[in-house]
Design an enzyme around this catalytic site. Structure first.
Site, PDB file in Angstrom:
ATOM      1  N   ASN A 174       0.867  -1.182   0.000  1.00  0.00           N
ATOM      2  CA  ASN A 174       0.000   0.000   0.000  1.00  0.00           C
ATOM      3  C   ASN A 174       0.902   1.230   0.000  1.00  0.00           C
ATOM      4  O   ASN A 174       1.511   1.543   1.021  1.00  0.00           O
ATOM      5  CB  ASN A 174      -0.897  -0.047   1.249  1.00  0.00           C
ATOM      6  CG  ASN A 174      -1.752   1.195   1.384  1.00  0.00           C
ATOM      7  OD1 ASN A 174      -1.802   2.039   0.484  1.00  0.00           O
ATOM      8  ND2 ASN A 174      -2.433   1.319   2.517  1.00  0.00           N
ATOM      9  N   LYS A 206       0.093   4.271  -0.241  1.00  0.00           N
ATOM     10  CA  LYS A 206      -0.541   5.436   0.402  1.00  0.00           C
ATOM     11  C   LYS A 206      -0.329   6.688  -0.458  1.00  0.00           C
ATOM     12  O   LYS A 206      -0.238   6.574  -1.680  1.00  0.00           O
ATOM     13  CB  LYS A 206      -0.023   5.599   1.842  1.00  0.00           C
ATOM     14  CG  LYS A 206      -0.163   4.285   2.627  1.00  0.00           C
ATOM     15  CD  LYS A 206       0.097   4.405   4.104  1.00  0.00           C
ATOM     16  CE  LYS A 206      -0.079   3.044   4.771  1.00  0.00           C
ATOM     17  NZ  LYS A 206       0.069   3.098   6.240  1.00  0.00           N
ATOM     18  N   HIS A 263      -9.349   0.979   5.205  1.00  0.00           N
ATOM     19  CA  HIS A 263      -8.061   1.219   5.864  1.00  0.00           C
ATOM     20  C   HIS A 263      -8.268   2.159   7.057  1.00  0.00           C
ATOM     21  O   HIS A 263      -9.068   3.090   6.991  1.00  0.00           O
ATOM     22  CB  HIS A 263      -7.056   1.817   4.871  1.00  0.00           C
ATOM     23  CG  HIS A 263      -5.659   1.756   5.402  1.00  0.00           C
ATOM     24  ND1 HIS A 263      -5.192   2.655   6.334  1.00  0.00           N
ATOM     25  CD2 HIS A 263      -4.645   0.888   5.174  1.00  0.00           C
ATOM     26  CE1 HIS A 263      -3.948   2.339   6.645  1.00  0.00           C
ATOM     27  NE2 HIS A 263      -3.590   1.276   5.959  1.00  0.00           N
ATOM     28  N   GLU A 293      -6.607   4.538   8.115  1.00  0.00           N
ATOM     29  CA  GLU A 293      -6.392   5.967   7.824  1.00  0.00           C
ATOM     30  C   GLU A 293      -7.634   6.576   7.178  1.00  0.00           C
ATOM     31  O   GLU A 293      -7.957   7.745   7.409  1.00  0.00           O
ATOM     32  CB  GLU A 293      -5.143   6.126   6.935  1.00  0.00           C
ATOM     33  CG  GLU A 293      -3.872   5.836   7.730  1.00  0.00           C
ATOM     34  CD  GLU A 293      -2.725   5.252   6.928  1.00  0.00           C
ATOM     35  OE1 GLU A 293      -2.739   5.307   5.682  1.00  0.00           O
ATOM     36  OE2 GLU A 293      -1.788   4.716   7.567  1.00  0.00           O
ATOM     37  N   GLU A 339      -5.123  -4.977  10.605  1.00  0.00           N
ATOM     38  CA  GLU A 339      -4.066  -3.990  10.794  1.00  0.00           C
ATOM     39  C   GLU A 339      -4.308  -3.254  12.110  1.00  0.00           C
ATOM     40  O   GLU A 339      -5.075  -2.279  12.146  1.00  0.00           O
ATOM     41  CB  GLU A 339      -4.067  -2.978   9.646  1.00  0.00           C
ATOM     42  CG  GLU A 339      -3.782  -3.589   8.285  1.00  0.00           C
ATOM     43  CD  GLU A 339      -3.269  -2.536   7.303  1.00  0.00           C
ATOM     44  OE1 GLU A 339      -2.144  -2.706   6.825  1.00  0.00           O
ATOM     45  OE2 GLU A 339      -3.956  -1.552   7.050  1.00  0.00           O
ATOM     46  N   GLY A 377       2.923   2.137  10.815  1.00  0.00           N
ATOM     47  CA  GLY A 377       3.867   3.242  10.665  1.00  0.00           C
ATOM     48  C   GLY A 377       4.605   3.598  11.947  1.00  0.00           C
ATOM     49  O   GLY A 377       5.271   4.624  12.025  1.00  0.00           O
ATOM     50  N   SER A 434       3.836  -2.356  10.259  1.00  0.00           N
ATOM     51  CA  SER A 434       5.284  -2.431  10.450  1.00  0.00           C
ATOM     52  C   SER A 434       5.888  -3.787  10.075  1.00  0.00           C
ATOM     53  O   SER A 434       6.812  -4.263  10.739  1.00  0.00           O
ATOM     54  CB  SER A 434       5.658  -2.037  11.888  1.00  0.00           C
ATOM     55  OG  SER A 434       5.268  -0.696  12.144  1.00  0.00           O
TER      56      SER A 434
HETATM   57  P1  13P Z   1       3.329   0.193   7.685  1.00  0.00           P
HETATM   58  O1  13P Z   1       3.841  -1.081   7.063  1.00  0.00           O
HETATM   59  O2  13P Z   1       4.063   1.418   7.235  1.00  0.00           O
HETATM   60  O3  13P Z   1       3.227   0.081   9.179  1.00  0.00           O
HETATM   61  O4  13P Z   1       1.821   0.400   7.144  1.00  0.00           O
HETATM   62  C1  13P Z   1       0.932  -0.655   7.197  1.00  0.00           C
HETATM   63  C2  13P Z   1      -0.295  -0.274   6.445  1.00  0.00           C
HETATM   64  O5  13P Z   1      -1.022   0.613   6.844  1.00  0.00           O
HETATM   65  C3  13P Z   1      -0.576  -0.976   5.188  1.00  0.00           C
HETATM   66  O6  13P Z   1      -1.860  -0.687   4.731  1.00  0.00           O
END
Ligand code: 13P
Length: 249
Positions: free
Chosen positions: A9, A11, A94, A96, A166, A172, A212
């Protein structure tokens, strides 16, 4: 045997030229695992990515879509629009999107319906926040996110659904759920599916872990019996790291 999947992803990262360079690096790395590989660039770069990856075994997927077919929704993108540029899979729910764009379970149920009605596959994301984990409420939260957005579906719809757990506190942050925490939650998710749809269906759905995942922890996480792959954020922006994770299977 469930399908193993590693999806990157990206983003809101990478402009057009950065997308082209990352793709050309990805095309040069040899895949040694059987995992299905996907990458999710931002909307403006989807068509370029689809064309550039046509000859290799990497699917280009979208990070989001709207539930309406078309109409007065300024700034939004429909399933049909995604299909028209060669996108057949979309990430929905997601954390976010839930946190910064107020996506609710009800909205997500409509998005899932719209994607499936357009013969798209859905990677449906969910996960608890740190406070839920600390208060021991994490299973309850995850169960309600899944039920509210997916349990109106017929069993047959699940052939086009991939789940992605997740935990928000691991996204992150560099803080990964331990392989045991991931396994426990994935087993709980499968039990939740089984209670509603039966064992056979529960055992057929791929459940990815995200938060992560890095080259140095992927193998241990992926070795857990109910973890069928990963949804990768930061590490997916580096071709070598991403393929180290893909090849961790
Ligand atoms: P990270 O791997 O940067 O923690 O992000 C995970 C994520 O949100 C994938 O959709």
């Amino acid at each position: 045997m469930r399908q193993q999947i590693v999806a990157g992803n990206w983003k809101m990262n990478n402009d057009l030229s950065q997308t082209e360079s990352l793709i050309s690096e990805l095309k040069n790395i040899k895949k040694t695992s059987n995992a299905e590989v996907m990458v999710a660039p931002t909307f403006t770069n989807l068509l370029t990515a689809v064309k550039a990856l046509k000859t290799v075994d990497i699917e280009v997927i979208a990070q989001n879509m709207h539930f309406a077919e078309n109409g007065a929704y300024t700034g939004e993108i429909s399933a049909a629009m995604l299909k028209s540029v060669g996108i057949n899979t979309v990430i929905l729910g997601h954390s976010e999107r839930r946190a910064y764009f107020n996506e609710t379970d009800d909205m997500l149920a409509k998005k899932v319906d719209a994607a499936l009605a357009n013969n798209m596959r859905v990677i449906f994301c969910f996960g608890e926040e740190l406070a839920d984990r600390k208060s021991g409420n994490h299973e309850h939260i995850v169960e309600s996110q899944i039920k509210n957005a997916l349990f109106h579906l017929d069993a047959s719809a699940f052939k086009n659904i991939v789940l992605a757990y997740e935990p928000v506190w691991a996204i992150g942050t560099g803080e990964t759920a331990s392989p045991e925490q991931a396994q426990d939650m994935h087993a709980f998710i499968r039990k939740t599916l089984s209670n509603k749809y039966g064992n056979a269906l529960a055992n057929s759905v791929s459940i990815l872990y995200g938060g992560s995942v890095k080259p140095n922890n992927a193998q241990e996480i992926f070795s857990k019996p109910d973890v069928d792959g990963g949804l990768i954020g930061g590490a997916a922006l580096n071709a070598t790291d991403f393929f180290a994770i893909v090849n961790a299977f």
